[in-house]
Design a protein around this motif. Structure first.
Motif, PDB file in Angstrom:
ATOM      1  N   MET A 185       0.850  -1.183   0.000  1.00 20.03           N
ATOM      2  CA  MET A 185       0.000   0.000   0.000  1.00 20.03           C
ATOM      3  C   MET A 185       0.891   1.240   0.000  1.00 20.03           C
ATOM      4  N   LEU A 186       0.609   2.157  -0.881  1.00 18.28           N
ATOM      5  CA  LEU A 186       1.359   3.406  -0.904  1.00 18.28           C
ATOM      6  C   LEU A 186       0.991   4.255   0.305  1.00 18.28           C
ATOM      7  N   THR A 187       1.967   4.953   0.825  1.00 21.51           N
ATOM      8  CA  THR A 187       1.690   5.906   1.900  1.00 21.51           C
ATOM      9  C   THR A 187       1.174   7.194   1.285  1.00 21.51           C
ATOM     10  N   LEU A 188       0.627   8.045   2.110  1.00 19.12           N
ATOM     11  CA  LEU A 188       0.155   9.336   1.633  1.00 19.12           C
ATOM     12  C   LEU A 188       1.315  10.127   1.022  1.00 19.12           C
ATOM     13  N   LYS A 189       2.483  10.055   1.635  1.00 18.54           N
ATOM     14  CA  LYS A 189       3.661  10.730   1.086  1.00 18.54           C
ATOM     15  C   LYS A 189       4.002  10.177  -0.296  1.00 18.54           C
ATOM     16  N   ILE A 247     -11.034  15.318   0.122  1.00 11.38           N
ATOM     17  CA  ILE A 247     -10.303  16.405  -0.532  1.00 11.38           C
ATOM     18  C   ILE A 247      -8.956  15.896  -1.037  1.00 11.38           C
ATOM     19  N   ILE A 248      -8.242  15.150  -0.207  1.00 11.24           N
ATOM     20  CA  ILE A 248      -6.948  14.599  -0.608  1.00 11.24           C
ATOM     21  C   ILE A 248      -7.118  13.697  -1.832  1.00 11.24           C
ATOM     22  N   ALA A 249      -8.112  12.846  -1.803  1.00  9.42           N
ATOM     23  CA  ALA A 249      -8.366  11.937  -2.923  1.00  9.42           C
ATOM     24  C   ALA A 249      -8.652  12.711  -4.204  1.00  9.42           C
ATOM     25  N   GLU A 250      -9.414  13.774  -4.093  1.00  8.20           N
ATOM     26  CA  GLU A 250      -9.720  14.594  -5.265  1.00  8.20           C
ATOM     27  C   GLU A 250      -8.451  15.234  -5.824  1.00  8.20           C
ATOM     28  N   VAL A 251      -7.622  15.758  -4.953  1.00 12.08           N
ATOM     29  CA  VAL A 251      -6.370  16.394  -5.386  1.00 12.08           C
ATOM     30  C   VAL A 251      -5.462  15.365  -6.054  1.00 12.08           C
ATOM     31  N   ILE A 252      -5.367  14.176  -5.479  1.00 11.23           N
ATOM     32  CA  ILE A 252      -4.494  13.140  -6.023  1.00 11.23           C
ATOM     33  C   ILE A 252      -5.099  12.505  -7.272  1.00 11.23           C
ATOM     34  N   GLY A 253      -6.416  12.536  -7.369  1.00 10.94           N
ATOM     35  CA  GLY A 253      -7.074  11.957  -8.536  1.00 10.94           C
ATOM     36  C   GLY A 253      -7.328  10.462  -8.398  1.00 10.94           C
ATOM     37  N   GLU A 254      -7.496  10.021  -7.182  1.00 13.52           N
ATOM     38  CA  GLU A 254      -7.790   8.616  -6.884  1.00 13.52           C
ATOM     39  C   GLU A 254      -8.973   8.574  -5.926  1.00 13.52           C
ATOM     40  N   SER A 255      -9.530   7.385  -5.755  1.00  9.37           N
ATOM     41  CA  SER A 255     -10.631   7.244  -4.803  1.00  9.37           C
ATOM     42  C   SER A 255     -10.084   7.180  -3.378  1.00  9.37           C
ATOM     43  N   VAL A 256     -10.924   7.535  -2.432  1.00 10.04           N
ATOM     44  CA  VAL A 256     -10.561   7.425  -1.022  1.00 10.04           C
ATOM     45  C   VAL A 256     -10.153   5.987  -0.716  1.00 10.04           C
ATOM     46  N   ASN A 257     -10.892   5.022  -1.249  1.00  9.72           N
ATOM     47  CA  ASN A 257     -10.575   3.612  -1.004  1.00  9.72           C
ATOM     48  C   ASN A 257      -9.179   3.257  -1.489  1.00  9.72           C
ATOM     49  N   ASN A 258      -8.814   3.713  -2.689  1.00  7.85           N
ATOM     50  CA  ASN A 258      -7.491   3.399  -3.219  1.00  7.85           C
ATOM     51  C   ASN A 258      -6.382   3.996  -2.372  1.00  7.85           C
ATOM     52  N   ILE A 259      -6.594   5.176  -1.868  1.00  7.51           N
ATOM     53  CA  ILE A 259      -5.542   5.855  -1.104  1.00  7.51           C
ATOM     54  C   ILE A 259      -5.458   5.330   0.320  1.00  7.51           C
ATOM     55  N   PHE A 260      -6.578   5.164   0.964  1.00  6.09           N
ATOM     56  CA  PHE A 260      -6.559   4.878   2.398  1.00  6.09           C
ATOM     57  C   PHE A 260      -6.891   3.443   2.798  1.00  6.09           C
ATOM     58  N   PHE A 261      -7.525   2.669   1.907  1.00  3.66           N
ATOM     59  CA  PHE A 261      -7.988   1.348   2.336  1.00  3.66           C
ATOM     60  C   PHE A 261      -7.503   0.173   1.493  1.00  3.66           C
ATOM     61  N   THR A 262      -7.105   0.396   0.259  1.00  2.00           N
ATOM     62  CA  THR A 262      -6.721  -0.691  -0.625  1.00  2.00           C
ATOM     63  C   THR A 262      -5.273  -1.070  -0.426  1.00  2.00           C
ATOM     64  N   ASN A 263      -5.018  -2.339  -0.352  1.00  4.40           N
ATOM     65  CA  ASN A 263      -3.646  -2.823  -0.319  1.00  4.40           C
ATOM     66  C   ASN A 263      -3.174  -2.881  -1.767  1.00  4.40           C
ATOM     67  N   ASN A 264      -2.477  -1.821  -2.209  1.00  4.10           N
ATOM     68  CA  ASN A 264      -2.054  -1.738  -3.601  1.00  4.10           C
ATOM     69  C   ASN A 264      -0.566  -2.028  -3.763  1.00  4.10           C
ATOM     70  N   SER A 265       0.006  -2.791  -2.839  1.00  2.91           N
ATOM     71  CA  SER A 265       1.403  -3.188  -2.977  1.00  2.91           C
ATOM     72  C   SER A 265       1.501  -4.412  -3.871  1.00  2.91           C
ATOM     73  N   THR A 266       2.640  -4.594  -4.477  1.00  2.00           N
ATOM     74  CA  THR A 266       2.850  -5.766  -5.297  1.00  2.00           C
ATOM     75  C   THR A 266       3.566  -6.815  -4.467  1.00  2.00           C
ATOM     76  N   LYS A 267       3.201  -8.055  -4.658  1.00  3.75           N
ATOM     77  CA  LYS A 267       3.830  -9.139  -3.887  1.00  3.75           C
ATOM     78  C   LYS A 267       4.672  -9.980  -4.798  1.00  3.75           C
TER      79      LYS A 267
END
Length: 66
Positions: free
Chosen positions: A1-5, A46-66
């Protein structure tokens, strides 16, 4: 999962630029990067809108590669 940074860096934004886009002080935005659990749902949207992703993708989805 990507961090906010990491999301911010992917978009090529400084903390100052991100804070301006979110309409908060840079220190506030920096605290969100340090403690994302303290972000309100309204600010997360607001953060999700600025980044251009959904709240779920930024804060809840495990988007790391294994």
């Amino acid at each position: 999962m990507l961090t906010l940074k990491q999301w911010r860096l992917v978009k090529g934004l400084s903390q100052e630029e991100m804070a301006k886009k979110c309409k908060v002080h840079r220190n506030t935005y920096a605290s969100w990067e340090d403690s994302p659990d303290n972000i309100s749902i309204g600010n997360a949207k607001i953060i999700a809108e600025v980044i251009g992703e959904s709240v779920n993708n930024i804060f809840f989805t495990n988007n790391s590669t294994k």
